[in-house]
Structure formats: structure tokens, C-alpha cells
Design an enzyme around this catalytic site. Structure first.
Site, PDB file in Angstrom:
ATOM      1  N   ASP A 127       0.834  -1.202   0.000  1.00 20.23           N
ATOM      2  CA  ASP A 127       0.000   0.000   0.000  1.00 20.23           C
ATOM      3  C   ASP A 127       0.875   1.261   0.000  1.00 20.23           C
ATOM      4  OD1 ASP A 127      -2.327   1.456  -0.073  1.00 20.23           O
ATOM      5  OD2 ASP A 127      -2.913   1.073   1.995  1.00 20.23           O
ATOM      6  N   ASN A 133       1.781  10.184   3.704  1.00 15.03           N
ATOM      7  CA  ASN A 133       0.571   9.720   3.048  1.00 15.03           C
ATOM      8  C   ASN A 133      -0.020  10.866   2.226  1.00 15.03           C
ATOM      9  OD1 ASN A 133      -1.661   8.265   2.356  1.00 15.03           O
ATOM     10  ND2 ASN A 133      -2.228   7.685   4.419  1.00 15.03           N
ATOM     11  N   TRP A 134      -1.212  11.331   2.538  1.00 13.02           N
ATOM     12  CA  TRP A 134      -1.859  12.364   1.723  1.00 13.02           C
ATOM     13  C   TRP A 134      -1.316  13.763   2.007  1.00 13.02           C
ATOM     14  CZ3 TRP A 134      -5.374   8.888   4.371  1.00 13.02           C
ATOM     15  CH2 TRP A 134      -5.882   7.879   3.536  1.00 13.02           C
TER      16      TRP A 134
END
Ligand SMILES: [Cu+2]
Length: 657
Positions: A279, A386-387
Site C-alpha cells: 500500500d 501519506n496524503w
């Protein structure tokens, strides 16, 4: 949109570079300590509820601020006073089943007198800038098939560029270009190539796995008008943790891609992770910058990956600027692991090896392989970065990178593709009792080495990122609720202010009537568990408002925590009370021999799956569709932890006496 950012902030990343660098310098390292709230506005309860995150960066033009919440509701505020000028409620279906990771919207785009937004129901919408009235609405996909939009679009030269989500639902990722005037779709560029396309041979021949391989776009593209290229980061492969069915590098998962901005024709790509099974999305926005390397001026692009590395490339051709080596990595033939992975030269921002923990026999470093036995790896499946956006300051030459320090227990269990349902093929929960924290790192753009690093108690790589200014500041929020200012040269904390809610959005900077302001949305992040809310704060040197009380602290240790324990609850509801990603009660004490009924009271499929450290699935409800229940009888005294496998940040506990 091409100019350095000054009075106005007109794209999600400030301008088309995504640098989040403001040239305003009324507020600087010498006076930032005096900042107080100029105003604070609550957005009428929009996005209030445990299923939401509030990550949007506001836009400001000509003294008016525009902001969107996790419910896709848009508000226009007087940027000087906070007074609400208009509001547009999205009316989106409250029963969406396609939201993987919290109801969220990262921001708006602006152009030709319009605002543009993507909605969780996979519509791109144009609103009148003056009134908020809807001008057009184009479905770029069908949410029932697993699609959605959480990224802010980018507007440039008559085109609206939109990303798409669904990487956990077996979708086919793409960038969609729409005509700004009409909403008509001009072209789509699929991030999952068909046989015969560039990269098509990186998927197994004779299968349709490329049609369900995810590779979605979570954040706003950048655009270089001189080169005529649009750039974006591409997310993980699907099924996330099961590589067994998709032999090959699986382009363009976990990549940075450049297309011709007008036509969508392929220009170049760089894949950060081959055949991703961790991921390890490229989820943070790509940032354009100019630098000098070996005395030569270079046109750069950089992306902060979930791997904890910043990938620094030449934006004319996608070749590494500082150096990236292919190195051999651990192999697991059943996972069809890639033989080598790219290792950027320079420094990683987060630890690259997991610590041993009781119960786990398999512990490794980045790119450690795994099969069905849970295997501890750092960085975790949510990063690294991450984002959250990073910023770039041309004065220091540093990127300011938000980092999450967390361990994942990766395990594969396989999955069959079913349209519209989660398609993960495994899980990546953090082990019960493992610590979770964050850091802020300044990375030099011409060497990829750490200039400074500051550790913080909570994860900051998931929601809010950094913004930087010509006043020598780095600005960012914190899950504990504070907005903070650091010295861009040293990382020293110069100022913080408690907003009252999880400050998990990226700040922005603007000016009205000669006065500089710093604004941030404060409403928490459901994945981090920080204080939910609907506030927008703006700060200035003339501000008078004082801090609020802090919200409840987010989790710094994985597991069901030390919350209240229910006595003899016969039912555990999942996703009740508008908190989609949680168990109620989270902790339950029962007598041996009692059956506990797990009921899905939410909108998306969930599980309750045994998660004793080192072992997953000793008991399991299996997938519970909304409304479904399953009883589990606990005969033996003991402590039973469990997780939701598709949402591995949901934890529960049954204590049997
Ligand atoms: Cu769940």
C-alpha cells in the site's frame, strides 16, 4: 496561477507548482509569537461526525475565502472578518459505500469566475464564484462501482483536471480532463494501461487484472505551462496486499506521471515502488521546483512517498536528479515480488526497519516480503508521507516533509474482485501496543539529505501538510489541535495556538487591505482519531482571539486504548452513530461462554477479525454487509483483540472472565 503566491491563494497548492510557498513576509520569525486569532468561523455543522476528516486548504481571491468540508459542502467567507457570504450544501447520498478512509475533500479549484470541486459520489461540479450556484455537474464515474473523488481539482487554460479514488475497491484509476465551461469530458488517461499501451506489458498477459488494479489519484496535479506538462502522483496497486495474481511491475501504481497538458498524451513516468504489495502509494502532491546541481540550473519535480523517501526527478524527462539506485530486495515467490526496488540516494525521513515485538516471528525493513504470517515492517502502509502535502521554500532550498512513524503487520489473505466492494487481499494493522508518532523533516532539494528534523507526538503524514513563507516560516497543524510555526532554517518551534479541534489540514497565507493572514481548517482526521469539528481559523498580528481548550488527544499507541469498558454488552455495533470506522462498545467485558453479536450498523462492509499479536483470524465474523450480524461465542477466559481487516485502524477488545 503561474505567479509566485502573494495576496491571493488560487490553487490547492498556492499556484501550479504545488510549492505552498507564499512571498508574504509581514509575519516573520521575529514577530510570529504575537499572532492571535483574527476570526474563527464554524461551518454550520458541515462535516461534523466521526466519519469525517477536514483536510481542505482554503482558496482566497480578492478578499473572499472559499472552503469545502468532508461532506463536499462549500462556503464563501469574508477573508477579513470570517462572515459567511454564501453556502452550497452538496446533498450527497449519506449512504455511500465507496469511501475507503474517511469522508474527506482536500479542496477546490478556481477559474473563469467558477469554483470546481470533486465529490465523494464521483461527480465534478462547477459553482458560480459569486453565488455558489451550481453551473454544471459531471459524473466521471459511478460511486456504486467503488469510485469517488477526494482530491482538489486543478484548473488551467480552460481545463479542469480531476483525480479519482477507489484504489481499495478494484477500480481503474485515471486522470480526467473536463472542459471548464461545459463540464464535458475532454479526455481520460488511464493509470492502468491496457495490453499494447505504454506499460501494458507490466501486467500478466491474458488477464483483466489491469482493469481492477487501483492506481488512483489522491491529490492535485501540478502543471508547467512552459513545458506543457501536467504532473501527478499515482496510488497503490489493487488488491493492495496480494501480488500473487498480478506478476510484473504493475505500472503505473506508486508512480509520478507526466502527460501533455492539452491532450493527455503520455510524456514520462517514474515508478517509486515496483509491484507494490505494501500500500505504498504516491499520495502526497508532486511539487515543481527549480534548483542548481553541479553548477547547472535544473527543472525539478519531487514527491514524498509513503516509503519515507522524497523522490527528486528532472521534470523534463522523469530521470532522477540526485540519484536513485535499483537494489535487490527480499523475495517471496508466491507474492511475485519485484527483484529490485528504487532506493533514492540521500536520507529517508522515517525509520526504515521495524522493532521486534512479542508474538511476531517475522520482522523486517522496507520492502520486506510477506505472505499469510503477519510481518512487521516500517514504514507502515500509511507511510512515511501519506496524503499530507510537503512544501518547498526557494529561499532555503528545503522541502518540509510531514512524516508518520508507525509499524504495519502486513498479512496477505487473498480476495476475489467483486464490483463495488473492497478489494484489499490482506491487511496492515499496527500491532496492539505499538507506538505511533510523527516528525517534520527539512530535506535539501539538491542533495536529498536531512537539513533538520523534529519529532512530534502524533502522526502528521496523513492529513495536514506544511506551508512555507518568505518570512522564514514553516506552518503546519497538529492532531493535538494546535497550529504551529517553525523557523524554516532550523525547525525551531516559534509559535503555537490551540484551535480547539484536530488541526489536520494544510495552512495557507493571504493578504487583505495590506494585512497578512494565516488560515487553517480545523476539524480532525478520522484515521488519526483527532478532534472532529467544522472550524476555520484565521490569524494575524492584529488578531484578538485567544486559544480554545484542547480537544481529546489522538492515539499514540495502536489498539483499543484505555477507553471505558462496557459490562456484558451482548451486541457490538460497527459503524453506528455516524462514526463509520469504529466499534461500539470498543471494549466489552463478558463472562466465559457468552455470545457477542457483531452487527454492521454502518454503510460499508466491515469485519471483526481476531488480531492477537503475531496471528490474525483465529476467529472472524467474515465480511458483514450493512445490516448483517454474526455471533461469536467466547468460551475461554482471556483478552481478545480484533480489527476490521479492510479498515485496519479500527480496533476492538473483548475481555472474557
Ligand atoms: Cu471496517
Amino acid at each position: 496561477m503561474q505567479s509566485p503566491v502573494a495576496k491571493d491563494w488560487v490553487t490547492n497548492g498556492g499556484n501550479m507548482t504545488n510549492q505552498r510557498y507564499s512571498t508574504l513576509k509581514q509575519i516573520d520569525t521575529s514577530n510570529v509569537k504575537q499572532l492571535k486569532g483574527a476570526w474563527m468561523t464554524r461551518l454550520k455543522g458541515s462535516g461534523v461526525g466521526g466519519k469525517y476528516s477536514f483536510e481542505a486548504t482554503p482558496l482566497v481571491k480578492d478578499g473572499i475565502m472559499y472552503i469545502v468540508t468532508g461532506n463536499d459542502d462549500v462556503f464563501a467567507l469574508n477573508a477579513k472578518t470570517g462572515e459567511m457570504l454564501w453556502e452550497r450544501w452538496s446533498g450527497i447520498d449519506q449512504k455511500l459505500t465507496s469511501v475507503c478512509c474517511g469522508w474527506d475533500n482536500r479542496g477546490l479549484a478556481m477559474g473563469e469566475g467558477m469554483l470546481f470541486l470533486g465529490q465523494l459520489d464521483a461527480n465534478v461540479v462547477a459553482l458560480d464564484l459569486k453565488t455558489g450556484k451550481e453551473l454544471w455537474k459531471t459524473p466521471i464515474e459511478v460511486w456504486q462501482d467503488g469510485y469517488g473523488i477526494t482530491s482538489a481539482p486543478l484548473y488551467y487554460d480552460g481545463i479542469v483536471y480531476s483525480g479519482i479514488t477507489g484504489g481499495e475497491y478494484g477500480v481503474r484509476g485515471r486522470l480526467t480532463a473536463l472542459d471548464a465551461k461545459t463540464g464535458k469530458i475532454l479526455w481520460r488517461w488511464y493509470t492502468l494501461p491496457a495490453p499494447g499501451d505504454v506499460g501494458g506489458d507490466s501486467w500478466p498477459a491474458g488477464t483483466d487484472h489491469y482493469m481492477h488494479g487501483g492506481a488512483t489519484i489522491w491529490n492535485t496535479p501540478a502543471l508547467d505551462p512552459q513545458l506543457g506538462l501536467v504532473y501527478f502522483s499515482v496510488g497503490n496497486c489493487g488488491p493492495d496486499y496480494d501480488g500473487s495474481i498480478r506478476e510484473g511491475d504493475n505500472l503505473f501504481c506508486a508512480s509520478v506521471v507526466a502527460l501533455k497538458a492539452k491532450t493527455g498524451e503520455y510524456a514520462w513516468h517514474f515508478q517509486e515502488v515496483h509491484h507494490d504489495i505494501w500500500d505504498y502509494d504516491a499520495a502526497s502532491p508532486a511539487v515543481l521546483f527549480d534548483t542548481v546541481i553541479n553548477g547547472q540550473p535544473r527543472k525539478g519535480i519531487a514527491q514524498a512517498g509513503r516509503t519515507g523517501w522524497v523522490y527528486i526527478l528532472d521534470r523534463t524527462n522523469g530521470k532522477p536528479l540526485v540519484g536513485i539506485e535499483e537494489r535487490p530486495v527480499p523475495q517471496e515467490p508466491r507474492q511475485k515480488t519485484a527483484k529490485t526496488q528504487p532506493y533514492p540516494l540521500g536520507d529517508a525521513t522515517v525509520p526504515h526497519c521495524a522493532q521486534p515485538m512479542e508474538g511476531f516471528e517475522r520482522v523486517g525493513c522496507i520492502f520486506e516480503s510477506f505472505w499469510e504470517e503477519p510481518t512487521l515492517v516500517q514504514p507502515s502502509g500509511i507511510g512515511g508521507t501519506n496524503w499530507s502535502p510537503m512544501s518547498y521554500n526557494p529561499d532555503t532550498g528545503f522541502f518540509y516533509v510531514p512524516g508518520t512513524i508507525r509499524t504495519s503487520a502486513f498479512a496477505r489473505y487473498g480476495d476475489k474482485y467483486k464490483k463495488g466492494l473492497q478489494y484489499n487481499g490482506g491487511t496492515q494493522a499496527a500491532p496492539i501496543g505499538s507506538t505511533m508518532s510523527g516528525n517534520w523533516t527539512a530535506i535539501a532539494g539538491n542533495t536529498n539529505k536531512i537539513a533538520w528534523q523534529q519529532n512530534v507526538p502524533y502522526r502528521v503524514g496523513s492529513g495536514g501538510g506544511s506551508t512555507t513563507t518568505a518570512g522564514g516560516l514553516v506552518l503546519h497543524g497538529d492532531p493535538s489541535g494546535t497550529i504551529q510555526a517553525r523557523d524554516a532554517k532550523t525547525g525551531e518551534l516559534l509559535w503555537q495556538f490551540q484551535t480547539g479541534f484536530g488541526a489536520e489540514a494544510t495552512p495557507m497565507v493571504y493578504e487583505v487591505d495590506g494585512e497578512q493572514y494565516i488560515a487553517i481548517a480545523a476539524g480532525g482526521n478520522q484515521g488519526v482519531g483527532s478532534g472532529n469539528g467544522d472550524a476555520v481559523w484565521s490569524f494575524s498580528l492584529k488578531g484578538q482571539l485567544t486559544p480554545l481548550w484542547p480537544p481529546p488527544a489522538p492515539a499514540a499507541v495502536a489498539g483499543p486504548e484505555s477507553g471505558p469498558i462496557a459490562d456484558n454488552a451482548a451486541t457490538v455495533n460497527i459503524g453506528a452513530n455516524n462514526i463509520e470506522f469504529g466499534y461500539f462498545p470498543k471494549r466489552d467485558r463478558i463472562k466465559a461462554g457468552t455470545a457477542v453479536t457483531f452487527t454492521n450498523a454502518g454503510d460499508t462492509p466491515h469485519t471483526a477479525t481476531s488480531f492477537d499479536n503475531g496471528k490474525i483470524g483465529a476467529w472472524d465474523t467474515g465480511t458483514l454487509m450493512p445490516g448483517q450480524s454474526k455471533a461469536i461465542t467466547f468460551d475461554k477466559p482471556g483478552n481478545y483483540y480484533y480489527i476490521c481487516t479492510p479498515h485496519p485502524w479500527m480496533y476492538g477488545q473483548v475481555i472474557v472472565e
